[in-house]
Structures are given as structure tokens and as C-alpha cells.
Write a protein that holds these residues in place. Sequence first.
Motif, PDB file in Angstrom:
ATOM      1  N   LYS A 123      -2.081  -2.160  -1.777  1.00  0.00           N
ATOM      2  CA  LYS A 123      -1.681  -0.762  -1.963  1.00  0.00           C
ATOM      3  C   LYS A 123      -2.173   0.108  -0.809  1.00  0.00           C
ATOM      4  O   LYS A 123      -1.440   0.951  -0.291  1.00  0.00           O
ATOM      5  N   GLY A 124      -3.417  -0.110  -0.417  1.00  0.00           N
ATOM      6  CA  GLY A 124      -3.984   0.687   0.673  1.00  0.00           C
ATOM      7  C   GLY A 124      -3.244   0.498   1.985  1.00  0.00           C
ATOM      8  O   GLY A 124      -2.972   1.461   2.702  1.00  0.00           O
ATOM      9  N   LYS A 125      -2.911  -0.751   2.288  1.00  0.00           N
ATOM     10  CA  LYS A 125      -2.187  -1.041   3.532  1.00  0.00           C
ATOM     11  C   LYS A 125      -0.793  -0.433   3.508  1.00  0.00           C
ATOM     12  O   LYS A 125      -0.313   0.091   4.517  1.00  0.00           O
ATOM     13  N   TRP A 126      -0.134  -0.513   2.359  1.00  0.00           N
ATOM     14  CA  TRP A 126       1.220   0.048   2.250  1.00  0.00           C
ATOM     15  C   TRP A 126       1.203   1.556   2.445  1.00  0.00           C
ATOM     16  O   TRP A 126       2.067   2.110   3.122  1.00  0.00           O
ATOM     17  N   VAL A 127       0.224   2.195   1.865  1.00  0.00           N
ATOM     18  CA  VAL A 127       0.098   3.650   2.009  1.00  0.00           C
ATOM     19  C   VAL A 127      -0.138   4.034   3.471  1.00  0.00           C
ATOM     20  O   VAL A 127       0.513   4.935   4.017  1.00  0.00           O
ATOM     21  N   GLU A 128      -1.065   3.364   4.115  1.00  0.00           N
ATOM     22  CA  GLU A 128      -1.377   3.672   5.516  1.00  0.00           C
ATOM     23  C   GLU A 128      -0.192   3.396   6.424  1.00  0.00           C
ATOM     24  O   GLU A 128       0.073   4.138   7.372  1.00  0.00           O
ATOM     25  N   LYS A 129       0.535   2.329   6.136  1.00  0.00           N
ATOM     26  CA  LYS A 129       1.685   1.954   6.956  1.00  0.00           C
ATOM     27  C   LYS A 129       2.784   3.007   6.904  1.00  0.00           C
ATOM     28  O   LYS A 129       3.467   3.271   7.910  1.00  0.00           O
ATOM     29  N   ASN A 130       2.979   3.618   5.750  1.00  0.00           N
ATOM     30  CA  ASN A 130       4.129   4.506   5.547  1.00  0.00           C
ATOM     31  C   ASN A 130       3.822   6.005   5.572  1.00  0.00           C
ATOM     32  O   ASN A 130       4.755   6.807   5.527  1.00  0.00           O
TER      33      ASN A 130
END
Length: 225
Positions: A123-130
Motif C-alpha cells: 500500500k505504501g509503495k502504491w501511494v508513493e508511486k502515484n
Amino acid sequence: MKFISTLEIETYSIENPRQAQELIPQLLRKLIIDTIPKEELEKCDIPSRDDIIISGLDGSVVLNEKNIYIGNGKICIEIGTNKNCLTKANKDFKKRNETEENKQDKTFVFVTPIRWDNPIMSKGKWVEKNKGEWKDIRIVDAEALQNWLESSILTTKWFSKIIGKNIDDIENIDDVNEYLLDQTIYKFDLSFFDYQPVIKDKKIYPNESCPCGSGKKYKKCCGKT
């Protein structure tokens, strides 16, 4: 106490995909309305049941007070009940990222009744990516929904009936407190806690050691008349 588990939320959605499409939006709306003060909630437009066929955002919320799950300000909500929540999140976000204006003033929230446990894209990576131009991005998955349900006994009771779980015996904490007060034999008000005990000086007997520390008996030291 966790009356509804993360697994129960996820299992219900997987086994009842069409019903979940209609009712998860209603679950989200109930949680928002039931746990956020009315004066802080300017808008809560989240179509559910037959209204889910309406095109556009799955939900639009304007919130003055910051909420730990969906943030604050202008909130754009997309809801996906598919088992593959990552694929649905990517699809919905791409659509909103291309069409939504003034993203710097808005929070994008993806809601899913499935646990987001992708080992490659957390979840954290997806948020940072987008995140990009958006004010903020949030993910509310089954685990977050379960935690949020703990704050709303009314919504918990409603959703428990949806998933076929009987928790009719649970009560609102305020009702429990009122019941216990009614059952108390001895009534008292808050002034009870203002009571200050009177502490008397300890009596010293003649043959006891003198409190001055001389080692003498009290009657032959400070107590000598």
C-alpha cells in the motif's frame, strides 16, 4: 473487541460479488456519517445499491476535519470489490488521474473490501508511486474497514446482518454505562471525588523512640515535661 473480522469482510465480498458492489459503498457512507461530526461533514455523496450504475466518481466527500482513513478537504473516492484489488486500483486511478482537475487540492481514496497484501506492491509503495500532483492518496482495504467498524456500533450491527453474523447482544457503550448506573444501589455525583480525607498527626507514646532521631525515648527527649 473486533465483532467483524477482516477475513469476514473479504470472504463476504468474494462470495457475493454483485451484492458487495452495491453494499460496500453503503458501508463506507454509513461509516463516514456515523463517525464524523455533522458540522465537519459538508458533503457525502456515495451512491449505493441500484445507483452504482451512475457514471463518474464512486464517491465525493468534503470533510473539514481530518479523518485517519480518508483524510480531509475534497475527497475523490473509487471503490473496487474485485479480488485483484491492485489491478482495479490501477485502472480506477488512471481514469481519475487523467480526468480530474485541481488534483493538488484533492485526496484520492481507493476503497476495497479485500486485504491489500501484494508482496511486490505494498500500500505504501502504491501511494508513493502515484501521488504525483494529488494533495494526498489513501487506500482503505478490508483491514482498515474492520478497524473503522470498531468506531461505529450502529454500522457494525447493520453490516453483521448483511454478512449473516448475529451480534444483536452488543450494545452502545453509552447505553451500557447508563444501565450500570441505574443498577447501582448507592448513588453519588461527581462531588464525591472532591472529598479530601483528614489526616491526623500520629500520636507518640512516652516509651516510643523520639521522632527527632536522638535515640532516646520520647518521654526523656522532646516529650519531656
